[in-house]
Write an enzyme that holds these catalytic residues in place. Structure first.
Site, mmCIF file in Angstrom:
data_model
loop_
_atom_site.group_PDB
_atom_site.id
_atom_site.type_symbol
_atom_site.label_atom_id
_atom_site.label_comp_id
_atom_site.label_asym_id
_atom_site.label_seq_id
_atom_site.Cartn_x
_atom_site.Cartn_y
_atom_site.Cartn_z
ATOM 1 N N ARG A 155 -10.204 -11.190 -4.155
ATOM 2 C CA ARG A 155 -10.219 -9.720 -4.309
ATOM 3 C C ARG A 155 -10.619 -9.298 -5.718
ATOM 4 O O ARG A 155 -10.771 -8.106 -5.997
ATOM 5 C CB ARG A 155 -8.839 -9.130 -4.000
ATOM 6 C CG ARG A 155 -8.400 -9.319 -2.565
ATOM 7 C CD ARG A 155 -7.089 -8.586 -2.298
ATOM 8 N NE ARG A 155 -6.418 -9.139 -1.144
ATOM 9 C CZ ARG A 155 -6.663 -8.784 0.118
ATOM 10 N NH1 ARG A 155 -7.553 -7.863 0.388
ATOM 11 N NH2 ARG A 155 -6.013 -9.358 1.118
ATOM 12 N N SER A 203 -4.123 -0.849 -4.371
ATOM 13 C CA SER A 203 -3.397 -1.967 -4.996
ATOM 14 C C SER A 203 -4.148 -2.441 -6.240
ATOM 15 O O SER A 203 -5.334 -2.125 -6.422
ATOM 16 C CB SER A 203 -3.259 -3.121 -3.999
ATOM 17 O OG SER A 203 -4.538 -3.624 -3.646
ATOM 18 N N HIS A 254 -9.109 1.536 -5.550
ATOM 19 C CA HIS A 254 -8.279 0.574 -4.825
ATOM 20 C C HIS A 254 -6.828 0.975 -5.018
ATOM 21 O O HIS A 254 -6.390 1.198 -6.160
ATOM 22 C CB HIS A 254 -8.499 -0.857 -5.324
ATOM 23 C CG HIS A 254 -9.883 -1.325 -5.064
ATOM 24 N ND1 HIS A 254 -10.303 -1.687 -3.807
ATOM 25 C CD2 HIS A 254 -10.954 -1.435 -5.876
ATOM 26 C CE1 HIS A 254 -11.579 -2.011 -3.860
ATOM 27 N NE2 HIS A 254 -12.001 -1.865 -5.106
ATOM 28 N N ASP A 273 -26.049 -1.941 -1.741
ATOM 29 C CA ASP A 273 -27.440 -1.479 -1.729
ATOM 30 C C ASP A 273 -27.531 -0.006 -1.342
ATOM 31 O O ASP A 273 -28.297 0.754 -1.937
ATOM 32 C CB ASP A 273 -28.278 -2.317 -0.746
ATOM 33 C CG ASP A 273 -28.575 -3.716 -1.283
ATOM 34 O OD1 ASP A 273 -28.405 -3.931 -2.497
ATOM 35 O OD2 ASP A 273 -28.956 -4.587 -0.473
ATOM 36 N N ASN A 294 -13.115 4.066 -1.286
ATOM 37 C CA ASN A 294 -12.283 2.860 -1.211
ATOM 38 C C ASN A 294 -12.936 1.977 -0.151
ATOM 39 O O ASN A 294 -12.733 2.194 1.051
ATOM 40 C CB ASN A 294 -10.843 3.187 -0.821
ATOM 41 C CG ASN A 294 -9.974 1.930 -0.832
ATOM 42 O OD1 ASN A 294 -10.495 0.809 -0.820
ATOM 43 N ND2 ASN A 294 -8.660 2.106 -0.830
ATOM 44 N N TYR A 316 0.799 -1.238 0.000
ATOM 45 C CA TYR A 316 0.000 0.000 0.000
ATOM 46 C C TYR A 316 0.830 1.287 0.000
ATOM 47 O O TYR A 316 0.264 2.376 -0.034
ATOM 48 C CB TYR A 316 -0.963 -0.007 1.198
ATOM 49 C CG TYR A 316 -1.920 -1.180 1.175
ATOM 50 C CD1 TYR A 316 -2.875 -1.301 0.175
ATOM 51 C CD2 TYR A 316 -1.853 -2.187 2.139
ATOM 52 C CE1 TYR A 316 -3.748 -2.378 0.132
ATOM 53 C CE2 TYR A 316 -2.720 -3.277 2.107
ATOM 54 C CZ TYR A 316 -3.662 -3.358 1.108
ATOM 55 O OH TYR A 316 -4.519 -4.424 1.070
#
Ligand code: CA2
Length: 149
Positions: free
Chosen positions: A112, A103, A101, A88, A75, A24
């Protein structure tokens, strides 16, 4: 007049820059917030920046945003891959949503690769590191110019 946009960060992103820098990066969430504020100012967007580890808190903020915001960058972190409830809540929003994201989730574990949030997002930025946030704001600003979802 600047247009109000909300930037939401999901579970564990408060640890950004403090753990797992190989995935990250070294920037903290406070660094990301400062960069988003600078970018928002340049684009005429009023940025509200929030993080929570609680799914219900994120959902409550999304409900609030329906009345107060012109757009959303999110994110959703791990909730991307699991939360129908978050999807929802987002699908009840009339404004554009950009998913971020840090990554490249497609290069990582299989679980993922799927995101519920992508089903309701106008676009997804992924694998650009924390630079994805200002890029998402740029796209949001463009969508708001044309009032598209
Ligand atoms: O790449 C991303 O931005 C993610 O949304 C980050 C999530 C992960 O579950 C997604 O699959 C992809 C994880 C957020 C946790 O962030 C941490 C940061 C530093 C140290 C530990 C966790």
């Amino acid at each position: 007049m600047s247009r109000p946009v909300l930037i939401l960060n999901g579970p564990n992103l408060n640890l950004l820059g403090k753990r797992e820098p190989h995935i990250y990066g070294h920037e903290t969430l406070a660094d990301v917030e400062a960069e988003c504020r600078r970018t928002g100012e340049a684009l005429g967007l009023g940025v509200t920046f929030r993080q929570s580890n609680a799914e219900h808190q994120l959902i409550d903020w999304i409900h609030e945003a329906r009345e107060t915001m012109a757009g959303l960058v999110i994110n959703p972190a791990g909730l991307s891959h699991t939360s129908v409830s978050l999807m929802d809540a987002l699908s009840a929003c009339a404004f554009p949503i950009i998913e971020v994201h840090i990554s490249n989730i497609h290069k990582r574990e299989e679980f993922r690769h799927f995101s519920y949030v992508s089903r309701v997002a106008a676009g997804v930025v992924c694998g650009f590191g924390t630079q994805g946030y200002p890029l998402a704001l740029q796209r949001l600003a463009r969508l708001l110019e044309t009032d598209a979802r």
